[in-house]
Enzyme design. Structure first.
Site, PDB file in Angstrom:
ATOM      1  N   GLU A  44      46.566  51.319  43.732  1.00  0.00           N
ATOM      2  CA  GLU A  44      46.426  49.534  44.015  1.00  0.00           C
ATOM      3  C   GLU A  44      45.563  49.031  45.175  1.00  0.00           C
ATOM      4  O   GLU A  44      44.932  48.432  45.069  1.00  0.00           O
ATOM      5  CB  GLU A  44      47.406  48.914  43.521  1.00  0.00           C
ATOM      6  CG  GLU A  44      47.982  49.301  42.246  1.00  0.00           C
ATOM      7  CD  GLU A  44      47.200  48.474  41.035  1.00  0.00           C
ATOM      8  OE1 GLU A  44      46.231  47.927  41.267  1.00  0.00           O
ATOM      9  OE2 GLU A  44      47.459  49.181  40.054  1.00  0.00           O
ATOM     10  N   CYS A  68      36.711  44.276  26.498  1.00  0.00           N
ATOM     11  CA  CYS A  68      36.399  42.928  27.036  1.00  0.00           C
ATOM     12  C   CYS A  68      35.678  42.718  28.330  1.00  0.00           C
ATOM     13  O   CYS A  68      36.127  42.314  29.156  1.00  0.00           O
ATOM     14  CB  CYS A  68      37.670  42.092  26.802  1.00  0.00           C
ATOM     15  SG  CYS A  68      37.573  40.350  26.763  1.00  0.00           S
ATOM     16  N   CYS A 106      33.549  42.933  20.639  1.00  0.00           N
ATOM     17  CA  CYS A 106      34.516  42.196  19.997  1.00  0.00           C
ATOM     18  C   CYS A 106      35.000  42.952  18.624  1.00  0.00           C
ATOM     19  O   CYS A 106      36.018  42.798  18.390  1.00  0.00           O
ATOM     20  CB  CYS A 106      34.129  40.734  19.892  1.00  0.00           C
ATOM     21  SG  CYS A 106      34.022  39.885  21.349  1.00  0.00           S
ATOM     22  N   CYS A 141      38.070  45.155  18.963  1.00  0.00           N
ATOM     23  CA  CYS A 141      38.986  44.938  20.012  1.00  0.00           C
ATOM     24  C   CYS A 141      40.300  44.519  19.143  1.00  0.00           C
ATOM     25  O   CYS A 141      40.287  44.124  18.065  1.00  0.00           O
ATOM     26  CB  CYS A 141      38.720  43.361  20.776  1.00  0.00           C
ATOM     27  SG  CYS A 141      39.974  42.921  21.568  1.00  0.00           S
ATOM     28  N   CYS A 201      41.832  35.935  19.078  1.00  0.00           N
ATOM     29  CA  CYS A 201      40.820  35.769  20.121  1.00  0.00           C
ATOM     30  C   CYS A 201      40.152  34.222  19.810  1.00  0.00           C
ATOM     31  O   CYS A 201      39.145  34.294  18.902  1.00  0.00           O
ATOM     32  CB  CYS A 201      39.877  36.741  20.408  1.00  0.00           C
ATOM     33  SG  CYS A 201      38.666  36.237  21.834  1.00  0.00           S
TER      34      CYS A 201
END
Length: 357
Positions: A47, A200, A207, A210, A216
């Site tokens: 991270e 995305c 889309c 997805c 959405c």
């Protein structure tokens, strides 16, 4: 369970089902369904490396770091210069300095174990809200809300939020919090990030495949391509400087250890002038016949563009003080790859000028 709670749970379940089939294979990640638990050290290290950097750029660095320093205790005992050299190329060198500080606090004050709560993680050097949430969720399965650029984009589109970033951050985080499940929050956090990274995406989102295409709002309203909206960026100023690339007749290189604070803190680089928005004065580090290369090393930092004019010279080693920031690095120990990116760019240009007839 309220209707909106039930809808949120259904969305979380749908995304987790997608993640179980399509999770990215990353060297710091434990796959969904694996018997072993994530290693907090590897999650923290990844991270920190991923801040302002891409997965593709980080992968090789992460694998090298974990080979050299497999545990947080190993990293805590590492030589500062070696760690900074291995970090070279990732940029944002304050992260590397804080990496060492954090490792040493965890080793000395926490018996080599990372705290498992977000509020305790925030007390460690170099760990901010995003990193603390990511470690708490991914390493310890706490229901922390992890917000990176991918998650912000997914939330903006899912809820068709047109408030520009960064003003939209609280609203986006509230929506993300409402969807974070009590069960498997670590997998869920990674699932949303994977969704943003692979489907995305900023441009041309897929889309049609997805898992959240039905709920959405941006897909339904045709606004996905323009979300998330962002406030206009201010033009970055240009700063100017001079870098002096010197070499002895025997081939040793004159370098300078930069101050611990500020950009490139603690790193080795070429001696030079301050970086300012006006043309700098000549400030050669030692007396020599410095020649103008006629080229600039150019680099972009977060808040400004830098243009370094280059000077080269053959220097007398007796001119280099025995103490202070200047030092001679023997030619057999000098590795351009250990330099921060802007200094490596300067070396490439200056070395070419030195070698040309």
């Amino acid at each position: 369970m309220r209707d909106d709670d039930a809808a949120g749970q259904a969305r979380s379940d749908t995304l987790l089902e997608w993640y179980d089939r399509h999770a990215r294979d990353l060297p710091w990640r434990v796959p969904p369904g694996a018997a072993r638990s994530p290693d907090p050290y590897r999650i923290w290290l990844s991270e920190v490396m991923l801040q302002q950097t891409t997965v593709a750029a980080v992968r090789a660095y992460f694998e090298r770091f974990t080979q050299l320093w497999p545990t947080v205790a190993d990293l805590a005992q590492a030589d500062d210069g070696r760690v900074m050299a291995e970090w070279a190329g990732l940029g944002y060198y304050a992260r590397a300095r804080n990496l060492l500080k954090c490792a040493r606090v965890v080793a000395a004050e926490h018996q080599g174990r990372f705290p498992d709560r977000q509020e305790d993680l925030l007390k460690l050097p170099g760990i901010g809200p995003y990193t603390a949430a990511a470690i708490a969720a991914i390493a310890f399965d706490r229901p922390a809300v992890v917000m990176d650029g991918n998650v912000e984009r997914v939330m903006a589109r899912l809820h068709d939020i047109h408030t520009p970033l960064p003003a939209a951050k609280p609203e986006l985080k509230a929506e993300a919090a409402a969807l974070t499940p009590a069960a498997r929050p670590g997998d869920y956090a990674q699932a949303v990030m994977d969704l943003g990274a692979t489907i995305c995406t900023p441009r041309s989102p897929a889309c049609g495949i997805c898992p959240w295409r039905a709920p959405c709002l941006a897909r339904a309203r045709g606004t996905a391509a323009v979300l998330p909206r962002k406030a206009p960026k201010k033009a970055k100023p240009v700063r100017l400087g001079i870098a002096y690339v010197g070499r002895t007749p025997g081939g040793d290189w004159l370098l300078e250890r930069r101050p611990d604070s500020g950009l490139l803190g603690g790193m080795l680089g070429w001696p030079g002038s301050p970086w300012a928005e006006t043309t700098p004065a000549e400030t050669p580090p030692v007396a020599a016949r410095w020649c103008d290369v006629g080229a600039e090393a150019r680099h972009t930092f977060t808040h400004f563009h830098l243009r370094l004019a280059l000077r080269v010279a053959v220097i007398d080693p007796a001119q280099v003080p025995a103490d202070g920031p200047l030092l001679l690095v023997p030619k057999h120990r000098f590795r351009p790859s250990d330099l921060p990116t802007v200094m490596r760019k300067a070396f490439d240009l200056a070395h070419g000028a030195m070698e040309s007839p």
